[in-house]
Each structure stands twice: as C-alpha cells, then as structure tokens.
Design a protein around this motif. Sequence first.
Motif, PDB file in Angstrom:
ATOM      1  N   ILE A   1      10.207   7.021  -0.143  1.00 32.24           N
ATOM      2  CA  ILE A   1       9.463   6.262  -1.144  1.00 32.24           C
ATOM      3  C   ILE A   1       9.139   7.134  -2.347  1.00 32.24           C
ATOM      4  O   ILE A   1       9.290   6.721  -3.512  1.00 32.24           O
ATOM      5  CB  ILE A   1       8.174   5.678  -0.544  1.00 32.24           C
ATOM      6  N   ARG A   2       8.716   8.361  -2.086  1.00 29.74           N
ATOM      7  CA  ARG A   2       8.364   9.267  -3.185  1.00 29.74           C
ATOM      8  C   ARG A   2       9.591   9.593  -4.044  1.00 29.74           C
ATOM      9  O   ARG A   2       9.489   9.694  -5.272  1.00 29.74           O
ATOM     10  CB  ARG A   2       7.732  10.541  -2.624  1.00 29.74           C
ATOM     11  N   GLU A   3      10.728   9.745  -3.403  1.00 24.79           N
ATOM     12  CA  GLU A   3      11.954  10.011  -4.154  1.00 24.79           C
ATOM     13  C   GLU A   3      12.332   8.791  -4.988  1.00 24.79           C
ATOM     14  O   GLU A   3      12.773   8.914  -6.136  1.00 24.79           O
ATOM     15  CB  GLU A   3      13.086  10.368  -3.192  1.00 24.79           C
ATOM     16  N   LEU A   4      12.149   7.611  -4.412  1.00 23.64           N
ATOM     17  CA  LEU A   4      12.471   6.363  -5.112  1.00 23.64           C
ATOM     18  C   LEU A   4      11.634   6.207  -6.384  1.00 23.64           C
ATOM     19  O   LEU A   4      12.123   5.709  -7.403  1.00 23.64           O
ATOM     20  CB  LEU A   4      12.216   5.178  -4.171  1.00 23.64           C
ATOM     21  N   MET A   5      10.388   6.665  -6.329  1.00 29.57           N
ATOM     22  CA  MET A   5       9.474   6.471  -7.453  1.00 29.57           C
ATOM     23  C   MET A   5       9.317   7.720  -8.313  1.00 29.57           C
ATOM     24  O   MET A   5       8.534   7.721  -9.268  1.00 29.57           O
ATOM     25  CB  MET A   5       8.103   6.016  -6.923  1.00 29.57           C
TER      26      MET A   5
ATOM     27  N   ASP B   1      -6.669   7.452 -14.073  1.00 28.98           N
ATOM     28  CA  ASP B   1      -6.002   7.914 -15.293  1.00 28.98           C
ATOM     29  C   ASP B   1      -4.661   7.205 -15.497  1.00 28.98           C
ATOM     30  O   ASP B   1      -3.855   7.608 -16.332  1.00 28.98           O
ATOM     31  CB  ASP B   1      -5.784   9.430 -15.229  1.00 28.98           C
ATOM     32  N   TYR B   2      -4.412   6.180 -14.684  1.00 32.09           N
ATOM     33  CA  TYR B   2      -3.209   5.351 -14.753  1.00 32.09           C
ATOM     34  C   TYR B   2      -1.935   6.133 -14.410  1.00 32.09           C
ATOM     35  O   TYR B   2      -0.878   5.915 -14.979  1.00 32.09           O
ATOM     36  CB  TYR B   2      -3.102   4.641 -16.109  1.00 32.09           C
ATOM     37  N   GLY B   3      -2.101   7.017 -13.455  1.00 30.91           N
ATOM     38  CA  GLY B   3      -0.954   7.696 -12.873  1.00 30.91           C
ATOM     39  C   GLY B   3      -0.674   7.141 -11.488  1.00 30.91           C
ATOM     40  O   GLY B   3      -1.530   6.480 -10.881  1.00 30.91           O
ATOM     41  N   ILE B   4       0.508   7.383 -10.973  1.00 30.50           N
ATOM     42  CA  ILE B   4       0.875   6.901  -9.642  1.00 30.50           C
ATOM     43  C   ILE B   4       0.226   7.779  -8.581  1.00 30.50           C
ATOM     44  O   ILE B   4       0.256   9.007  -8.657  1.00 30.50           O
ATOM     45  CB  ILE B   4       2.404   6.896  -9.474  1.00 30.50           C
ATOM     46  N   ILE B   5      -0.363   7.130  -7.588  1.00 31.25           N
ATOM     47  CA  ILE B   5      -0.941   7.830  -6.441  1.00 31.25           C
ATOM     48  C   ILE B   5      -0.395   7.169  -5.187  1.00 31.25           C
ATOM     49  O   ILE B   5      -0.317   5.940  -5.105  1.00 31.25           O
ATOM     50  CB  ILE B   5      -2.488   7.790  -6.500  1.00 31.25           C
TER      51      ILE B   5
ATOM     52  N   LYS C   1       1.386   5.562   3.804  1.00 36.06           N
ATOM     53  CA  LYS C   1       2.693   5.140   4.340  1.00 36.06           C
ATOM     54  C   LYS C   1       3.863   5.675   3.523  1.00 36.06           C
ATOM     55  O   LYS C   1       5.018   5.553   3.941  1.00 36.06           O
ATOM     56  CB  LYS C   1       2.780   3.616   4.372  1.00 36.06           C
ATOM     57  N   ALA C   2       3.579   6.247   2.353  1.00 38.80           N
ATOM     58  CA  ALA C   2       4.658   6.670   1.451  1.00 38.80           C
ATOM     59  C   ALA C   2       5.302   7.964   1.948  1.00 38.80           C
ATOM     60  O   ALA C   2       4.743   9.047   1.806  1.00 38.80           O
ATOM     61  CB  ALA C   2       4.110   6.854   0.043  1.00 38.80           C
ATOM     62  N   ASP C   3       6.486   7.836   2.524  1.00 36.86           N
ATOM     63  CA  ASP C   3       7.201   9.011   3.011  1.00 36.86           C
ATOM     64  C   ASP C   3       8.078   9.585   1.897  1.00 36.86           C
ATOM     65  O   ASP C   3       8.019   9.156   0.743  1.00 36.86           O
ATOM     66  CB  ASP C   3       8.039   8.658   4.242  1.00 36.86           C
TER      67      ASP C   3
ATOM     68  N   GLY D   1       0.770  -1.231   0.000  1.00 39.10           N
ATOM     69  CA  GLY D   1       0.000   0.000   0.000  1.00 39.10           C
ATOM     70  C   GLY D   1       0.802   1.281   0.000  1.00 39.10           C
ATOM     71  O   GLY D   1       0.273   2.340   0.364  1.00 39.10           O
ATOM     72  N   TYR D   2       2.049   1.228  -0.431  1.00 36.81           N
ATOM     73  CA  TYR D   2       2.836   2.463  -0.513  1.00 36.81           C
ATOM     74  C   TYR D   2       2.387   3.321  -1.701  1.00 36.81           C
ATOM     75  O   TYR D   2       2.540   4.539  -1.679  1.00 36.81           O
ATOM     76  CB  TYR D   2       4.329   2.145  -0.638  1.00 36.81           C
ATOM     77  N   PHE D   3       1.857   2.667  -2.718  1.00 36.62           N
ATOM     78  CA  PHE D   3       1.330   3.413  -3.858  1.00 36.62           C
ATOM     79  C   PHE D   3       0.243   2.601  -4.540  1.00 36.62           C
ATOM     80  O   PHE D   3       0.089   1.398  -4.317  1.00 36.62           O
ATOM     81  CB  PHE D   3       2.439   3.745  -4.869  1.00 36.62           C
TER      82      PHE D   3
END
Length: 238
Positions: free
Chosen positions: A207-211, A194-198, A202-204, A187-189
């Motif tokens: 995680i956001r930088e990684l993706m 519209d098939y975009g990442i949300i 839990k996504a700190d 559940g991090y993303f």
Amino acid sequence: MSRYINFFEEEVTLQVIMAYLYNGKSHRQIQREILGLPAPARGGGFIAMDILHNYNIHGDKKGLLQRIDILDALNNASEEFALALRKVMEYKRFEKQVRDNIGNKSFFINSGSTEITATTKVRINQSVLRDYVLRLYNNECALCNINKTDLLVCSHIKPWSIDEENRLNPSNAICFCVLHDKLFDKGYFSIDNDYGIIYGTKADSQIRELMNGLRFKKPKDYLPDTSFLNYHYDEICK
C-alpha cells in the motif's frame, strides 16, 4: 403494471422520467446512461420504455417539459402521468432546497408524508453534495490525476451514518477516485492536520509503495475539517 418498475429505486425511476420529459432522450439513451444496461440498436431501450409506460408516458410526451410548464402539463394529465409529474415537482423542489442548504448544519431530511420517499431524499442529498464537492476539486481525485466523473467519489470523512449534522458539510467530504476512496474508507490511510498522507495500521509495504509520491491537492474552498480528519484516523485507521 410495469414488469421492471420494482427493479429500480424510486430515484432512478424519476431520473428516467425526467430524462425523457425534460431532455427528450431516447429510450436507448436512457437505458444505457441511467439504468446502466445494454441498449442495442435493435430492440434496445425496452426496459426504459416499460418504466415510462407505467406512468402513461408515451412518444407524444418526449421532451414535453421543454415546451410547456409542468403545472400546465399537470392540468390535463391522466392519473398515472399526474402521479409522475407530482413526484418530479417534489424531486426538483427538494433538490433546490438541498442545493440552497449546502453547509447548513441545521438542514435535515424531512421524512414527512410527501410525494417522494425519505430514501429518495437521501439520494438527492448525496447527489447534490457529490456534484458540489467534485467541482471544489476541479473534477479530479485529490491524490491522483483521475478526472473521469464516473470514477470519482464524494468520500465522507466522518461517515454519513454517524454524523447527521454534517452530512451536507463539504468540509466533511473529499473527492477521491474509486481506488483511493476505498483505501480511505477502509482505513489504509488518512490525511493529517497539515494535509499530508498518514498511514493506518493496515497499510503494508504494498500500500505504501502504491501511494508513494502522492500529495493531497487542496480544494478551492471548504478544506477538510481537521476534527473530522482526526476522527477518521483515530476511529478508522488505528
């Protein structure tokens, strides 16, 4: 009785048998490729050999089913070998049935009394769907460039255990690498309508930088169903 037969699930044992009878693979190849165990040049392959010997499958039967039909082999088979052949026939029959029913919501696992167990049937369902979904995504992670099949996962959007009707629905699955599968599963993303990442709660920042910069690559067919994506975000990400 084999010393190792009970160490492995029936589906793995049948993969061993089929690799020997159909593909003519050596004990060492089977031990390394199917059992995932070391198989050195000297003394390697004895675990695979032990499993085969449990069904009276010896060197004279290597590649046998390349040369003769399985029903002909069954006619003169010993009790142990006949059992193996019946299991292989049922495995092949059920595998074809699953392939023919990809996307069919009315197809359910038949847990009646047959040669192979219900657990093996579940494994066949998962294996066939995985092969199908990986091809839809050109054997590449939907988010990154990983294209090594042993690092790719058929990731269910709505979990296998929750929605029995959609277990074989390719629109309920995405091809991810092992990293993105685990992040999605935890559940991090998720993927929006519209098939975009949300991102999930839990996504700190790590995680956001990684993706950062990743984009979802749509499959050739069977786009992820938005109702499943909404479920994933609402029930797993929040």
